[in-house]
Design an enzyme around this catalytic site. Structure first.
Site, PDB file in Angstrom:
ATOM      1  N   ASP A  87       0.820  -1.221   0.000  1.00 17.64           N
ATOM      2  CA  ASP A  87       0.000   0.000   0.000  1.00 17.64           C
ATOM      3  C   ASP A  87       0.852   1.268   0.000  1.00 17.64           C
ATOM      4  O   ASP A  87       0.365   2.348  -0.292  1.00 17.64           O
ATOM      5  CB  ASP A  87      -0.979  -0.012   1.185  1.00 17.64           C
ATOM      6  CG  ASP A  87      -0.267  -0.280   2.491  1.00 17.64           C
ATOM      7  OD1 ASP A  87       0.512   0.569   2.947  1.00 17.64           O
ATOM      8  OD2 ASP A  87      -0.485  -1.375   3.069  1.00 17.64           O
ATOM      9  N   ASP A 156       6.582  -5.758   6.464  1.00 22.26           N
ATOM     10  CA  ASP A 156       5.173  -5.359   6.558  1.00 22.26           C
ATOM     11  C   ASP A 156       4.346  -6.388   5.809  1.00 22.26           C
ATOM     12  O   ASP A 156       3.947  -6.178   4.666  1.00 22.26           O
ATOM     13  CB  ASP A 156       4.982  -3.959   5.978  1.00 22.26           C
ATOM     14  CG  ASP A 156       3.534  -3.520   6.110  1.00 22.26           C
ATOM     15  OD1 ASP A 156       2.785  -4.136   6.888  1.00 22.26           O
ATOM     16  OD2 ASP A 156       3.143  -2.559   5.419  1.00 22.26           O
TER      17      ASP A 156
HETATM   18  N1  AG3 Z   1      -0.022  -5.572   7.503  1.00 21.49           N
HETATM   19  C1  AG3 Z   1      -0.504  -6.082   8.745  1.00 21.49           C
HETATM   20  C2  AG3 Z   1      -1.883  -6.613   8.707  1.00 21.49           C
HETATM   21  C3  AG3 Z   1      -2.281  -7.148  10.008  1.00 21.49           C
HETATM   22  C4  AG3 Z   1      -3.710  -7.459  10.084  1.00 21.49           C
HETATM   23  N2  AG3 Z   1      -3.864  -8.553  10.898  1.00 21.49           N
HETATM   24  C5  AG3 Z   1      -4.360  -8.570  12.113  1.00 21.49           C
HETATM   25  N3  AG3 Z   1      -5.246  -7.716  12.493  1.00 21.49           N
HETATM   26  N4  AG3 Z   1      -3.921  -9.499  12.860  1.00 21.49           N
HETATM   27  C6  AG3 Z   1      -0.864  -4.647   6.891  1.00 21.49           C
HETATM   28  C7  AG3 Z   1      -0.283  -3.895   5.792  1.00 21.49           C
HETATM   29  C8  AG3 Z   1      -0.304  -2.458   6.061  1.00 21.49           C
HETATM   30  N5  AG3 Z   1       0.693  -1.786   5.320  1.00 21.49           N
END
Ligand code: AG3
Length: 282
Positions: A87, A156
């Site tokens: 993103d 990420d």
């Molecule tokens: N990366 C982490 C998503 C986590 C969602 N999971 C969770 N709630 N356990 C997201 C990408 C943002 N740049």
């Protein structure tokens, strides 16, 4: 009431739902199922394989903490490696550090394309920044084959299901450890600990096997429901994590970061863990 809802499928016994006020994108990429929709409270929302990745309104709670804590703790980070982060939020915050030369390795080009089109505030033009080297390839392969050394590596990722699962292994962590400079720092997304305790415990154990200073730090992201989001921390040196408040303030002052969550005080506070999270280190 909206007639269409997005219900997150991350946990078998708990769901959160968002009214879909408008669908901007819905479809399969080469790797995963992606949706970008408008929700009138959270703004545009990105989901991958049924899991909320980010929303326009609260993304700062995650991206600022994921980037500025290791960058400021390091103090002179130049070579920064971002794995994932399609993103653009992590890249945007990284480029607020004038000396940073980030390399971003994203598996799924389609995620970058749809986010640039439908979530432009996340990347805010950074994909056109000359300081950023963005490549579309497998991050596991990149660190396995790379001879470069990085001051900060930020992973990420999605959760350890689907295409992101390979980023939660000893092999990947050991390649990251080899690609770090002496005071280099590895930061990973380790889930919402209250719900995903085993994920955090496993992350900590992997960090322990590679680093002199394994730890966690936390942030609060409203749409990552059910408690604190945990970041894994690994460093060959114990010193960056112990950087005192006055030194963080000194490093921060010239940067003019204009952050909405991160501050010197939040930086120090984020390493203080509730006992139920601290316990996962044992
Ligand atoms: N990366 C982490 C998503 C986590 C969602 N999971 C969770 N709630 N356990 C997201 C990408 C943002 N740049």
């Amino acid at each position: 009431m909206s007639d269409r809802w997005f219900s997150e499928t991350l946990y078998p016994e708990f769901q959160q739902s968002f009214a879909i006020d408008e669908v901007l994108f819905e479809g399969r990429t080469a790797f995963q199922e992606a949706i970008i929709f408008q929700n009138d409270r959270f703004g545009r929302v990105l989901t991958l394989d049924g899991v909320i990745q980010t929303t326009e309104r609260d993304e700062f709670c995650y991206h600022e903490m994921m980037v500025h804590v290791p960058m400021i703790a390091h103090g002179a980070a130049k070579n920064v490696l971002i794995i994932g982060g399609g993103d653009g939020g992590v890249l945007r915050e990284t480029l607020k550090h004038p000396d940073a030369r980030p390399t971003m390795i994203e598996l799924d080009q389609k995620v970058v394309d749809i986010c640039r089109e439908h979530l432009p505030s996340l990347s805010d033009g950074v994909f056109d920044n000359d300081r950023a080297d963005v490549r579309f390839m497998d991050g596991v392969k990149f660190v396995k084959e790379s001879a470069e050394k990085f001051d900060v590596i930020i992973v990420d990722s999605t959760d350890p299901i689907g295409p992101g699962a390979v980023l939660f292994t000893d092999d990947f962590y050991s390649d990251c450890a080899r690609c770090l400079t002496e005071r280099g720092i590895l930061v990973t997304q380790s889930g919402v600990t209250f719900m995903q305790g085993e994920e955090a415990r496993a992350t900590y154990q992997r960090m322990t096997r590679q680093f002199a200073d394994p730890s966690f730090y936390i942030t609060q992201v409203p749409t990552y429901a059910a408690g604190f989001m945990t970041f894994g921390w690994g460093c060959h040196s114990a010193e960056p994590r112990q950087t005192p408040l006055n030194e963080i303030e000194r490093r921060l002052a010239p940067l003019n970061l204009h952050t909405k969550y991160y501050s010197a005080a939040m930086h120090v506070a984020s390493f203080a863990l509730p006992a139920y999270i601290e316990d996962l280190k044992r």
